[in-house]
Design a protein around this motif. Structure first.
Motif, short mmCIF file in Angstrom:
data_model
loop_
_atom_site.label_atom_id
_atom_site.label_comp_id
_atom_site.label_asym_id
_atom_site.label_seq_id
_atom_site.Cartn_x
_atom_site.Cartn_y
_atom_site.Cartn_z
N GLY A 1 7.62 16.02 2.61
CA GLY A 1 7.76 14.49 1.74
C GLY A 1 7.41 13.70 1.69
N PHE A 2 5.85 13.98 1.03
CA PHE A 2 5.25 12.89 0.74
C PHE A 2 5.07 13.37 -0.63
CE2 PHE A 2 2.08 16.38 2.37
CZ PHE A 2 1.66 16.34 1.31
N THR A 3 4.74 12.15 -1.43
CA THR A 3 4.73 12.32 -3.36
C THR A 3 3.08 11.64 -3.39
OG1 THR A 3 5.08 9.97 -3.28
CG2 THR A 3 6.82 10.72 -3.28
N LYS A 4 2.47 11.88 -3.51
CA LYS A 4 1.27 11.28 -3.78
C LYS A 4 0.15 11.75 -2.10
CE LYS A 4 -1.61 7.05 -5.69
NZ LYS A 4 -1.57 6.26 -5.85
N VAL A 5 -0.90 12.43 -2.42
CA VAL A 5 -2.31 12.60 -2.06
C VAL A 5 -2.63 11.48 -2.06
CG1 VAL A 5 -3.76 14.30 -1.04
CG2 VAL A 5 -1.59 14.92 -1.56
N LYS A 6 -3.60 10.72 -1.40
CA LYS A 6 -4.55 9.80 -1.18
C LYS A 6 -5.75 10.10 -1.33
CE LYS A 6 -3.99 5.43 -0.18
NZ LYS A 6 -3.81 4.77 1.05
N THR A 7 -5.90 11.14 -0.56
CA THR A 7 -7.10 11.71 0.10
C THR A 7 -6.98 13.09 0.79
OG1 THR A 7 -8.47 9.68 0.60
CG2 THR A 7 -9.28 11.39 1.12
#
Length: 114
Positions: free
Chosen positions: A22-28
């Motif tokens: 359920g996450f919408t963005k990968v930062k790193t």
């Protein structure tokens, strides 16, 4: 350049994990690449920029590469030794009976997500 298909596979894994967790963005993304893996880290960085662009999940993702050194077990002197090539001789005894024990991997180690 097989790094392009490897990078596409990494992005697919990120998409699968985003759907599962359920996450919408990968930062790193931290990617471990072994010295004996035949993967060129600089090529992975270039390909990641191309593959991630335009994808809302990965468009702003920072790729951090962790280089894993090559290691082998020497059957002549019974030691674990550092190697930079599959054809290296044992740096301690000069023996040629080496079994690679590390540095062949490529894996996602960690993600920072939103």
């Amino acid at each position: 350049m097989h790094e392009m298909s490897l990078t596409e596979g990494v992005v697919r894994i990120l998409e699968e994990q985003a759907a599962s967790h359920g996450f919408t963005k990968v930062k790193t993304v931290w990617l471990e690449i072994g010295e004996l893996s035949t993967v060129v880290p600089e090529s992975m960085e270039f390909c990641f920029g191309a593959v991630a662009r335009g994808n809302p999940l990965t468009a702003e993702t920072r790729l951090e590469i962790i280089r894993i050194p090559g290691t082998a077990w020497c059957m002549d002197c019974s030691k674990t030794v550092a190697v930079t090539s599959r054809i290296d001789l044992c740096p301690d005894c000069g023996g040629a009976k080496l079994a690679v024990t590390g540095g062949e991997e490529m894996r996602i180690k960690e993600l920072e997500v939103e």
